[in-house]
Design a protein around this motif. Structure first.
Motif, PDB file in Angstrom:
ATOM      1  N   SER A 136       0.714  -1.290  -0.048  1.00 16.21           N
ATOM      2  CA  SER A 136       0.045  -0.128  -0.027  1.00 16.21           C
ATOM      3  C   SER A 136       0.528   1.213  -0.044  1.00 16.21           C
ATOM      4  N   THR A 142      -1.460  -1.877  -6.039  1.00 15.87           N
ATOM      5  CA  THR A 142      -2.739  -2.499  -6.312  1.00 15.87           C
ATOM      6  C   THR A 142      -2.277  -3.935  -7.037  1.00 15.87           C
ATOM      7  N   VAL A 143      -3.392  -4.788  -6.999  1.00 15.38           N
ATOM      8  CA  VAL A 143      -3.320  -6.036  -7.420  1.00 15.38           C
ATOM      9  C   VAL A 143      -3.476  -5.772  -9.062  1.00 15.38           C
ATOM     10  N   ALA A 144      -4.069  -5.012  -9.556  1.00 14.43           N
ATOM     11  CA  ALA A 144      -4.142  -4.801 -11.072  1.00 14.43           C
ATOM     12  C   ALA A 144      -2.731  -4.193 -11.537  1.00 14.43           C
ATOM     13  N   LEU A 164      -4.040  -5.578   0.558  1.00 19.14           N
ATOM     14  CA  LEU A 164      -5.136  -5.543  -0.503  1.00 19.14           C
ATOM     15  C   LEU A 164      -5.987  -4.445   0.189  1.00 19.14           C
ATOM     16  N   SER A 169      -7.335  -2.234  -3.632  1.00 23.40           N
ATOM     17  CA  SER A 169      -7.753  -3.517  -4.363  1.00 23.40           C
ATOM     18  C   SER A 169      -9.091  -3.926  -3.785  1.00 23.40           C
ATOM     19  N   SER A 170      -9.645  -4.827  -5.013  1.00 25.34           N
ATOM     20  CA  SER A 170     -10.966  -5.288  -4.583  1.00 25.34           C
ATOM     21  C   SER A 170     -10.930  -6.791  -4.614  1.00 25.34           C
ATOM     22  N   ASP A 173     -10.646  -7.945  -8.316  1.00 26.40           N
ATOM     23  CA  ASP A 173      -9.365  -7.879  -8.597  1.00 26.40           C
ATOM     24  C   ASP A 173      -8.883  -9.175  -8.571  1.00 26.40           C
TER      25      ASP A 173
END
Length: 283
Positions: A136, A142-144, A164, A169-170, A173
């Motif tokens: 973070s 982010t995961v993407a 996450l 991130s979601s 993702d």
């Protein structure tokens, strides 16, 4: 049964041989071992191949039947090259590690991708795969972002429940990741929102630094045991590829000061097993 491991950051005060013994006595299936300092000025365990500590770690792995899933930690910055990662790769290969954890600290995405690709080439020759962890408070958060860079470099992605949440991130993702990109999932708990302030312990393990940042302090010394916080861990496990190994990474300075290392390791394992029982009951 889903393999469950103990990440070294959970009990960084333990040497690698001590970590193996503690994890085996607690009932874990694998361990992650820190073979390279994660922060500037941090002391480092002498884990060079053939060193007394490396040999003792291997002996205890043989005696207990545990394996080393991952070694850590490499920071990929603008000037990172083979001279930085080769010692960690050699140390990991001597232990039979499958992955090496890395963080993307270079804001230049093209250069970072090239660096990770070069690392992947060297690591693959030793049977190790780099895993890029979105963190973070780092440029790759982010995961993407991590998935795009890792896929281009031939690496994988390391998912960490806290980062996450803190990095925005979601679960979608996570669901969107190709299964081969997810060799492990690191679990801990915490509040949904980052705390406004955290008091650092007087001394961090191995001289580790947190630099005064709340996100860094939380990640390194103040995570919560699984089930004690608000993170959507059940949903996260369901979103990850089925059978993904789960690694417990829960540094909690206050609780660690009250418990023996063995009791702390066991309490963490019990917390995750309780969660998995609930997941299976409602599946």
């Amino acid at each position: 049964m889903t393999p469950i491991g103990l990440a070294h950051l959970t009990l960084l005060r333990l040497t690698p041989p001590e970590l193996v013994t503690t994890a085996a006595a607690s009932g874990y299936d694998f361990v992650g071992i820190r073979v390279n300092a994660a922060t500037e000025g941090e002391d480092q365990y002498p884990m060079e191949p053939g060193s007394p500590m490396s040999r003792e770690t291997l002996r205890r792995l043989d005696d207990t039947g545990l394996r080393v899933h991952d070694v850590e930690f490499l920071t990929l910055g603008p000037d990172t090259g083979p001279g930085h990662w080769r010692p960690a790769l050699d140390a990991g290969a001597a232990l039979g590690a499958r992955t090496v954890s890395v963080v993307g600290a270079d804001p230049d995405r093209r250069r970072l991708t090239d660096t990770l690709a070069a690392l992947t080439t060297d690591a693959t020759a030793l049977g190790i795969r780099p895993t890029l962890e979105p963190i973070s408070y780092q440029p790759v958060s982010t995961v993407a972002e991590a998935a795009e860079i890792a896929a281009a470099a031939g690496a994988a992605v390391l998912l960490d429940a806290l980062h996450l949440q803190r990095g925005g991130s979601s679960l979608d993702d996570v669901r969107g990741l190709a299964p081969h990109l997810v060799p492990c999932l690191q679990l801990c708990d915490g509040p949904l929102r980052a705390p406004d302030h955290l008091d650092l312990p007087a001394e961090l393990p191995l001289g580790m630094k947190a630099d005064g940042s709340v996100l860094q302090a939380e990640a390194r010394v103040q995570r919560q045991l699984i089930g004690d916080g608000e993170l959507p861990l059940t949903e996260l496990i369901a979103a990850a590829p089925a059978g993904t190994p789960l690694s417990i990474e829960v540094p909690h300075a206050t609780m660690q000061a009250r418990l023996t290392s063995l009791d702390y390791a066991r309490r963490n394992l019990t917390s995750l097993r309780d969660l998995l029982t609930a997941v299976n009951t409602h599946a």
